[in-house]
Scaffold this motif. Structure first.
Motif, PDB file in Angstrom:
ATOM      1  N   ASP A   1      50.431  36.200  35.215  1.00 11.65           N
ATOM      2  CA  ASP A   1      50.685  37.635  35.359  1.00 11.65           C
ATOM      3  C   ASP A   1      50.127  38.097  36.706  1.00 11.65           C
ATOM      4  O   ASP A   1      49.034  38.673  36.779  1.00 11.65           O
ATOM      5  N   TYR A   2      50.852  37.854  37.780  1.00 14.01           N
ATOM      6  CA  TYR A   2      50.377  38.212  39.117  1.00 14.01           C
ATOM      7  C   TYR A   2      50.211  39.715  39.267  1.00 14.01           C
ATOM      8  O   TYR A   2      49.201  40.189  39.810  1.00 14.01           O
ATOM      9  N   GLU A   3      51.192  40.494  38.795  1.00 16.49           N
ATOM     10  CA  GLU A   3      51.121  41.942  38.943  1.00 16.49           C
ATOM     11  C   GLU A   3      49.933  42.505  38.169  1.00 16.49           C
ATOM     12  O   GLU A   3      49.252  43.419  38.634  1.00 16.49           O
ATOM     13  N   GLY A   4      49.673  41.942  36.992  1.00 13.81           N
ATOM     14  CA  GLY A   4      48.515  42.393  36.224  1.00 13.81           C
ATOM     15  C   GLY A   4      47.211  42.072  36.936  1.00 13.81           C
ATOM     16  O   GLY A   4      46.283  42.889  36.970  1.00 13.81           O
ATOM     17  N   ALA A   5      47.136  40.856  37.532  1.00 16.20           N
ATOM     18  CA  ALA A   5      45.933  40.488  38.282  1.00 16.20           C
ATOM     19  C   ALA A   5      45.760  41.380  39.504  1.00 16.20           C
ATOM     20  O   ALA A   5      44.646  41.798  39.845  1.00 16.20           O
ATOM     21  N   LEU A   6      46.886  41.682  40.167  1.00 14.51           N
ATOM     22  CA  LEU A   6      46.822  42.529  41.349  1.00 14.51           C
ATOM     23  C   LEU A   6      46.277  43.906  41.006  1.00 14.51           C
ATOM     24  O   LEU A   6      45.430  44.459  41.737  1.00 14.51           O
ATOM     25  N   LYS A   7      46.739  44.465  39.879  1.00  9.32           N
ATOM     26  CA  LYS A   7      46.268  45.781  39.465  1.00  9.32           C
ATOM     27  C   LYS A   7      44.773  45.765  39.171  1.00  9.32           C
ATOM     28  O   LYS A   7      44.056  46.732  39.448  1.00  9.32           O
ATOM     29  N   LYS A   8      44.291  44.653  38.605  1.00  7.13           N
ATOM     30  CA  LYS A   8      42.868  44.562  38.269  1.00  7.13           C
ATOM     31  C   LYS A   8      41.990  44.323  39.496  1.00  7.13           C
ATOM     32  O   LYS A   8      40.772  44.444  39.416  1.00  7.13           O
TER      33      LYS A   8
END
Length: 467
Positions: free
Chosen positions: A389-396
């Protein structure tokens, strides 16, 4: 009748025809030696009389007291100048060098954060932070260049930074340009810029900081060095004055000689002023070094560790595992992030021990709490990224709420507050050390002249009794 032979008187042979006259002996050395011997004889003759002895004693006393005042003024002036350099030159330059390093590291962090947000979503405050850091570093380098010798270590590192900084900013703009076109070359150029920052710019900034810190230490040591010549001459002058007064008392049975007493008082005042003033200056400068500069060094290192860790955390997502360690087994940026967080934790522990009051300990404790939360959130980021989940990691990592960027900002703000407090502590103690020597050079010179005049007056009063 036999006549005795006539003996003709002997005469020195004349020059005669063709003979040069004998040179006259050089009488200059003989005359000089004669003059010295005559002067010595007169001095011995003078010393055999009481008025003569008094004149010699008066001359010696006046010379000693004047020499004490003059040497004290010179020595203390040198130490006062070094103490003033600590306050107004070397420590501010050392702090500016640390700010250059921090600004460059923070600019690299902001650049990577803005790149992760994407060309359309890069926050304005992140872009402004990057530009503000670059502008501050450039301005501080200009300031440092005006105070540095071009051939010195500081001058060489400033030249390197001025030469390489435009190259770095050019690579960042190239990375942004490719990022706006959604081309993967943008990430490559960002990594190239980061490599230049970590291998060229930051090492040069570190050497600049080390050079300025060494100059600060040298100024501080020169300001604290004991004025041994002044103390030695002062004790000799005081001892001679006491001996002269004792001799006067034994010969005249008069307890006080106002002139000699005034000279003794002036000499004692300068000697006490010198000893007490320099002791206070040494104590304050030692406090500035131990309780101020040491804490500043540790806090600067901790802040730099936090900036490096944050930049590497961003680059983990930028590179997406494309850059490995030398052994090819681990993600390079993740490994460097972990090492930076270890250094940050150790630095905060040391800074907490060095802080000597609640105002200094509180921000360090706040930073340590934020670091613990940062580690927890980063583990969550790693789990999310490994799950794909790249987008989820980016948001975090760069999100406004609940992200590692939020905890990094808390760490940075707390360290900035701690640095401001310790800077104030250093400046206060260093100024106290400088002020402890204030007025002493001029005071020593004036009291030396007055003491010499008192000695001459005191001896002349005794001489008047023989007229």
């Amino acid at each position: 009748m036999t006549h005795p032979p006539q003996v003709r008187p002997a005469h020195p042979p004349g020059p005669g025809p063709g003979r040069a006259p004998a040179p006259a002996p050089d009488s200059a050395p003989v005359s000089a030696r004669g003059a010295l011997l005559a002067a010595g004889s007169r001095l011995r003759a003078t010393a055999t009389t009481e008025p003569g002895r008094l004149r010699i004693i008066g001359a010696v006393l006046a010379a000693l007291v004047v020499a004490f005042g003059a040497v004290t003024a010179l020595e203390v002036s040198d130490r006062a100048a070094s103490a003033d350099d600590v306050v107004s030159r070397s420590q501010p330059l050392s702090a500016d060098a640390a700010s250059v390093y921090r600004s460059l590291a923070d600019a690299d962090t902001a650049a990577s954060s803005g790149f992760l947000a994407g060309p359309a979503e890069e926050p304005a405050e992140v872009r402004e932070r990057y530009e503000r850091d670059i502008a501050l570093a450039s301005r501080l380098l200009v300031k440092a260049a005006t105070a540095a010798d071009g051939s010195s270590e500081s001058g060489r590192q400033i030249a390197t930074l001025n030469q390489e900084l435009p190259v770095y900013t050019g690579r960042i703009e190239t990375a942004r340009a490719y990022n706006r076109q959604n081309l993967p070359l943008g990430g490559a150029h960002l990594r190239f810029a980061n490599e230049q920052m970590t291998k060229v710019l930051l090492p040069a900034a570190q050497k600049l900081y080390d050079a300025e810190s060494a100059r600060l230490q040298q100024d501080e040591e020169e300001a604290r060095f004991w004025p041994l010549a002044s103390l030695t001459i002062g004790l000799a002058a005081l001892g001679t004055l006491l001996w002269a007064q004792r001799c006067t008392y034994l010969r005249t049975h008069r307890v006080f000689n106002p002139g000699l007493l005034a000279a003794t008082a002036a000499t004692t005042a300068v000697l006490l002023w010198l000893a007490v003033g320099h002791t206070l200056a040494r104590s304050s400068l030692a406090e500035a070094r131990q309780e101020g500069q040491h804490s500043l060094d540790v806090l600067n290192d901790a802040r730099i560790s936090s900036l490096k860790a944050r930049a590497n955390e961003n680059l983990v997502l930028v590179a997406r595992g494309a850059v490995l360690t030398d052994d090819g087994k681990s993600d390079k940026y993740e490994t460097e992030y972990t090492a930076g967080m270890v250094d940050l934790g150790k630095g905060l522990d040391r800074a907490g021990r060095l802080a000597d009051d609640d105002a200094g300990r509180a921000p360090v404790a706040s930073a340590a709490d934020a670091v613990g939360e940062w580690r927890t959130r980063h583990r969550d980021v790693s789990t999310t990224d490994r799950a794909g989940d790249y987008e989820g990691a980016l948001k975090k990592v760069i999100g406004a709420k609940g992200s590692t960027g939020e905890t990094f900002d808390r760490v940075d703000e707390a360290l900035e507050k701690a640095l401001a407090h310790e800077q104030g502590e250093f400046t206060r103690a260093a100024r106290d050390g400088r002020d402890a020597l204030g007025g002493l050079p001029a005071g020593a010179a004036v009291l030396g002249v007055l003491g010499a005049a008192g000695a001459v007056v005191g001896v002349n009063r005794r001489l008047s009794e023989y007229r």
